[in-house]
Design a protein around this motif. Structure first.
Motif, PDB file in Angstrom:
ATOM      1  N   SER A   1       0.828  -1.209   0.000  1.00  0.00           N
ATOM      2  CA  SER A   1       0.000   0.000   0.000  1.00  0.00           C
ATOM      3  C   SER A   1       0.862   1.258   0.000  1.00  0.00           C
ATOM      4  N   LYS A   2       1.953   1.235   0.748  1.00  0.00           N
ATOM      5  CA  LYS A   2       2.855   2.385   0.770  1.00  0.00           C
ATOM      6  C   LYS A   2       3.467   2.614  -0.616  1.00  0.00           C
ATOM      7  N   HIS A   3       3.888   1.531  -1.263  1.00  0.00           N
ATOM      8  CA  HIS A   3       4.438   1.655  -2.623  1.00  0.00           C
ATOM      9  C   HIS A   3       3.377   2.196  -3.585  1.00  0.00           C
ATOM     10  N   LEU A   4       2.155   1.700  -3.459  1.00  0.00           N
ATOM     11  CA  LEU A   4       1.076   2.173  -4.322  1.00  0.00           C
ATOM     12  C   LEU A   4       0.775   3.648  -4.078  1.00  0.00           C
ATOM     13  N   ARG A   5       0.851   4.071  -2.823  1.00  0.00           N
ATOM     14  CA  ARG A   5       0.623   5.486  -2.515  1.00  0.00           C
ATOM     15  C   ARG A   5       1.677   6.357  -3.198  1.00  0.00           C
ATOM     16  N   ILE A   6       2.934   5.926  -3.156  1.00  0.00           N
ATOM     17  CA  ILE A   6       4.006   6.695  -3.801  1.00  0.00           C
ATOM     18  C   ILE A   6       3.798   6.720  -5.304  1.00  0.00           C
ATOM     19  N   LEU A   7       3.464   5.582  -5.892  1.00  0.00           N
ATOM     20  CA  LEU A   7       3.213   5.537  -7.334  1.00  0.00           C
ATOM     21  C   LEU A   7       2.024   6.409  -7.730  1.00  0.00           C
ATOM     22  N   THR A   8       1.029   6.458  -6.873  1.00  0.00           N
ATOM     23  CA  THR A   8      -0.140   7.310  -7.126  1.00  0.00           C
ATOM     24  C   THR A   8       0.228   8.782  -7.013  1.00  0.00           C
ATOM     25  N   GLU A   9       1.000   9.134  -5.986  1.00  0.00           N
ATOM     26  CA  GLU A   9       1.450  10.526  -5.822  1.00  0.00           C
ATOM     27  C   GLU A   9       2.233  11.003  -7.036  1.00  0.00           C
ATOM     28  N   CYS A  10       2.983  10.099  -7.626  1.00  0.00           N
ATOM     29  CA  CYS A  10       3.797  10.447  -8.808  1.00  0.00           C
ATOM     30  C   CYS A  10       2.992  10.350 -10.097  1.00  0.00           C
ATOM     31  N   GLU A  11       1.727   9.955  -9.963  1.00  0.00           N
ATOM     32  CA  GLU A  11       0.806   9.833 -11.091  1.00  0.00           C
ATOM     33  C   GLU A  11       1.221   8.761 -12.086  1.00  0.00           C
ATOM     34  N   LEU A  12       1.979   7.773 -11.622  1.00  0.00           N
ATOM     35  CA  LEU A  12       2.335   6.642 -12.479  1.00  0.00           C
ATOM     36  C   LEU A  12       1.246   5.578 -12.498  1.00  0.00           C
ATOM     37  N   VAL A  13       0.429   5.565 -11.458  1.00  0.00           N
ATOM     38  CA  VAL A  13      -0.718   4.661 -11.434  1.00  0.00           C
ATOM     39  C   VAL A  13      -1.962   5.468 -11.087  1.00  0.00           C
ATOM     40  N   LYS A  14      -3.082   4.928 -11.489  1.00  0.00           N
ATOM     41  CA  LYS A  14      -4.352   5.569 -11.152  1.00  0.00           C
ATOM     42  C   LYS A  14      -5.237   4.554 -10.451  1.00  0.00           C
ATOM     43  N   GLN A  15      -6.114   5.074  -9.621  1.00  0.00           N
ATOM     44  CA  GLN A  15      -7.047   4.241  -8.864  1.00  0.00           C
ATOM     45  C   GLN A  15      -8.424   4.316  -9.499  1.00  0.00           C
ATOM     46  N   GLU A  16      -9.115   3.174  -9.477  1.00  0.00           N
ATOM     47  CA  GLU A  16     -10.491   3.142  -9.955  1.00  0.00           C
ATOM     48  C   GLU A  16     -11.311   2.309  -8.986  1.00  0.00           C
TER      49      GLU A  16
END
Length: 106
Positions: free
Chosen positions: A43-58
């Motif tokens: 989850s922490k890795h996903l949060r960082i990837l989301t902050e960097c806009e490399l991944v998106k949540q749906e």
């Protein structure tokens, strides 16, 4: 704190997550199943990837799915292009030297 994409891809686990979700969107639990780590660490890795806009949540029902943000990956590719051109030039020069050496041996 705003991170940049290069901070995000500096970590091998985050790079592995990117590879996983490049093909299909996945839930955090499904992603965590691929690693020998806790769900909280993923989850922490996903949060960082989301902050960097490399991944998106749906949101799909009760689940959140993460998928790769292709346009942001193009930003990395654009930066790498300058190095690709340098190395291609060097490989072409090496090719010419090797061809010259090969022709001299004939």
């Amino acid at each position: 704190m705003r991170r940049d994409i290069f901070q995000a891809i500096a970590d091998p686990t985050r790079r592995a997550i990117i590879v996983l979700i490049a093909l299909q969107a996945m839930t955090p639990n499904a992603i965590a199943d691929n690693f020998n780590t806790t769900r909280q660490a993923v989850s922490k890795h996903l949060r960082i990837l989301t902050e960097c806009e490399l991944v998106k949540q749906e949101q799909r029902g009760r689940e959140i799915y993460y998928s790769l943000e292709i346009e942001k990956m193009k930003e990395i590719d654009k930066w790498l292009e300058q190095f690709r051109k340098i190395w291609e030039s060097r490989f072409n020069q090496l090719d010419e030297v090797l061809s010259t050496m090969k022709n001299k041996k004939k």
